[in-house]
Design an enzyme around this catalytic site. Sequence first.
Site, PDB file in Angstrom:
ATOM      1  N   TYR A   1       0.829  -1.603  -0.108  1.00 63.48           N
ATOM      2  CA  TYR A   1      -0.049  -0.357  -0.285  1.00 63.48           C
ATOM      3  C   TYR A   1       1.509   0.999  -0.238  1.00 63.48           C
ATOM      4  O   TYR A   1       1.626   1.750   0.642  1.00 63.48           O
ATOM      5  CB  TYR A   1      -0.750  -0.008   1.682  1.00 63.48           C
ATOM      6  CG  TYR A   1      -2.384  -1.094   0.918  1.00 63.48           C
ATOM      7  CD1 TYR A   1      -2.174  -1.857   0.341  1.00 63.48           C
ATOM      8  CD2 TYR A   1      -3.692  -0.554   1.362  1.00 63.48           C
ATOM      9  CE1 TYR A   1      -3.755  -2.373  -0.230  1.00 63.48           C
ATOM     10  CE2 TYR A   1      -4.459  -1.245   1.879  1.00 63.48           C
ATOM     11  CZ  TYR A   1      -4.921  -1.809   1.000  1.00 63.48           C
ATOM     12  OH  TYR A   1      -6.573  -3.069   0.668  1.00 63.48           O
TER      13      TYR A   1
ATOM     14  N   ASP B   1      -6.016  -5.750  10.672  1.00 64.71           N
ATOM     15  CA  ASP B   1      -5.691  -7.679  10.635  1.00 64.71           C
ATOM     16  C   ASP B   1      -4.993  -8.500  10.149  1.00 64.71           C
ATOM     17  O   ASP B   1      -4.523  -8.985  10.078  1.00 64.71           O
ATOM     18  CB  ASP B   1      -7.414  -7.994  10.921  1.00 64.71           C
ATOM     19  CG  ASP B   1      -8.007  -6.756  10.274  1.00 64.71           C
ATOM     20  OD1 ASP B   1      -7.942  -6.516   9.286  1.00 64.71           O
ATOM     21  OD2 ASP B   1      -8.965  -7.984   8.974  1.00 64.71           O
ATOM     22  N   ARG B   2      -5.502  -7.545   8.596  1.00 64.19           N
ATOM     23  CA  ARG B   2      -4.635  -7.934   6.890  1.00 64.19           C
ATOM     24  C   ARG B   2      -3.512  -8.266   7.601  1.00 64.19           C
ATOM     25  O   ARG B   2      -2.134  -9.186   7.257  1.00 64.19           O
ATOM     26  CB  ARG B   2      -5.173  -7.169   5.874  1.00 64.19           C
ATOM     27  CG  ARG B   2      -6.085  -7.515   5.846  1.00 64.19           C
ATOM     28  CD  ARG B   2      -6.885  -6.370   4.488  1.00 64.19           C
ATOM     29  NE  ARG B   2      -5.495  -7.137   3.719  1.00 64.19           N
ATOM     30  CZ  ARG B   2      -5.794  -5.840   2.043  1.00 64.19           C
ATOM     31  NH1 ARG B   2      -6.859  -5.268   1.947  1.00 64.19           N
ATOM     32  NH2 ARG B   2      -4.578  -6.084   1.291  1.00 64.19           N
TER      33      ARG B   2
HETATM   34  C1  PAZ Z   1     -11.690  -5.459   5.317  1.00 58.49           C
HETATM   35  C2  PAZ Z   1     -11.845  -5.156   7.174  1.00 58.49           C
HETATM   36  C3  PAZ Z   1     -12.696  -4.362   7.074  1.00 58.49           C
HETATM   37  C4  PAZ Z   1     -11.683  -7.271   7.384  1.00 58.49           C
HETATM   38  O1  PAZ Z   1     -11.714  -6.947   8.928  1.00 58.49           O
HETATM   39  P1  PAZ Z   1     -13.010  -8.432   9.614  1.00 58.49           P
HETATM   40  O2  PAZ Z   1     -13.670  -8.421   8.218  1.00 58.49           O
HETATM   41  O3  PAZ Z   1     -11.819  -8.966  10.013  1.00 58.49           O
HETATM   42  O4  PAZ Z   1     -13.456  -7.188  10.785  1.00 58.49           O
HETATM   43  C5  PAZ Z   1     -10.234  -5.142   7.206  1.00 58.49           C
HETATM   44  O5  PAZ Z   1      -9.242  -5.591   6.999  1.00 58.49           O
HETATM   45  C6  PAZ Z   1     -10.345  -3.817   6.901  1.00 58.49           C
HETATM   46  O6  PAZ Z   1     -11.053  -2.775   7.339  1.00 58.49           O
HETATM   47  N1  PAZ Z   1      -9.490  -3.398   6.065  1.00 58.49           N
HETATM   48  C7  PAZ Z   1      -9.294  -1.310   5.869  1.00 58.49           C
HETATM   49  C8  PAZ Z   1      -9.571  -1.727   4.435  1.00 58.49           C
HETATM   50  C9  PAZ Z   1      -8.156  -1.948   3.807  1.00 58.49           C
HETATM   51  O7  PAZ Z   1      -7.569  -3.079   4.205  1.00 58.49           O
HETATM   52  O8  PAZ Z   1      -7.585  -1.589   2.322  1.00 58.49           O
HETATM   53  K     K Z   2      -9.683 -11.000  11.201  1.00 56.93           K
END
Ligand code: PAZ
Ligand code: K
Length: 244
Positions: free
Chosen positions: A91, A100-101
Site C-alpha cells: 500500500y 488485521d491484514r
Molecule cells: C477488510 C476488513 C474490514 C476485514 O476486517 P474483518 O472482516 O476482520 O472485520 C479490514 O481489513 C479493514 O477494515 N480493511 C480496511 C481496508 C483495506 O484493508 O484496504
Molecule cells: K479478522
Amino acid sequence: MILLIDAGNTRLKWRLAMSGAAAVEGVSVIGAPEPLKELEGYWAHVSGVFVSSVASRSAKERLDALLGSHTVAPVQYCWSESARMGLVNSYKDVSLMGADRWHAMLGGWVRCGAAFAVIDAGSAVTVDYVGPDGGHIGGYILPGLQMMRRSLKVDAARIGFEHHDVLSTTPGQSTGECVNNGLSWLSEAIVHRLLRDLSAYNLGSVFLTGGDAWRFQGLGLQSVFVEGLVLDGLGQRVGVGQDK
Ligand SMILES: CC(C)(COP(=O)(O)O)[C@@H](O)C(=O)NCCC(=O)O
Ligand SMILES: [K+]
Ligand SMILES: Nc1ncnc2c1ncn2[C@@H]1O[C@H](COP(=O)(O)OP(=O)(O)O)[C@@H](O)[C@H]1O
C-alpha cells in the site's frame, strides 16, 4: 503479562501472553456486555495492552472505556505499517490497510519466511499474497458469509430462508437450498481461484484464519488453520511472539 487484542467487526479475540508460558486466550462477540470477563483475576498482572483493530469508532471507544475500567496499564493501538521483519506492505498509504491484514501477514511471514497466502474468513473475507522476498504482492477484500446472507435477506424482498452450515454445492430446489448452496458454491469458487493463484504466484504455504475458515477447508482448501494468526503477528511485533 501483555494483553493482545484483535478487534474485528464481529468478534474480539484476545490473548494474555506470558513469556515462556502458555497464553490464556478468549473470544467474544463485539458488543457483548462483558467481552473480557474471562480476564477477571488477571488484570492486576497486565503490564501493557496492545490492540490491532478494524472495529468501528464506537466499538473502539467502548473497548477503551472497558480497558480503562480494569487496568492502568498503557493501551497501544498497532496499525498497519510499511514494513517489519522483512515483510513489506504494497500500500502507498499503509494507514488504509486493515491492521488485521497486516498482523495476519506478519504472523504468516514469521512462520514460513517464504512465499505464502493468508485468507481471513471474517466479517469480510480478506486474501493476501506475499512473495518470497517478503513483498506484499497484493490482496482481495470480499463480503463475508453473514454479510452475504444479510444482503440477500434485506435487499431482496422475496428471499426468505433459514440458513444452515451444510456445505452442499449442488443446484438448489428451494429458496433455502438455492441460497445456502449458492453461498457454498461461491466459497468453493474462491477456493478454486485461490488454487490457481497459488501456482500463478508460486505461493507455498496457505494460512487460514477467521470464524468462517472451516468453510474453506471443508470446500477443499489445503491450508494451515491458525485461529490466532492476527494475534501471533501482533505478538511478534510487540515482542511476545508465540513459540511455534
Ligand atoms: C477488510 C476488513 C474490514 C476485514 O476486517 P474483518 O472482516 O476482520 O472485520 C479490514 O481489513 C479493514 O477494515 N480493511 C480496511 C481496508 C483495506 O484493508 O484496504
Ligand atoms: K479478522
Ligand atoms: N459466536 C459467533 N458469533 C458471531 N460470528 C461467529 C461466531 N462463531 C463463528 N462466527 C462466524 O465468524 C465470522 C466472523 O469471524 P471473525 O474472524 O470473528 O470476524 P472478524 O475478525 O471480522 O470479527 C462470522 O461471519 C460468523 O459466521
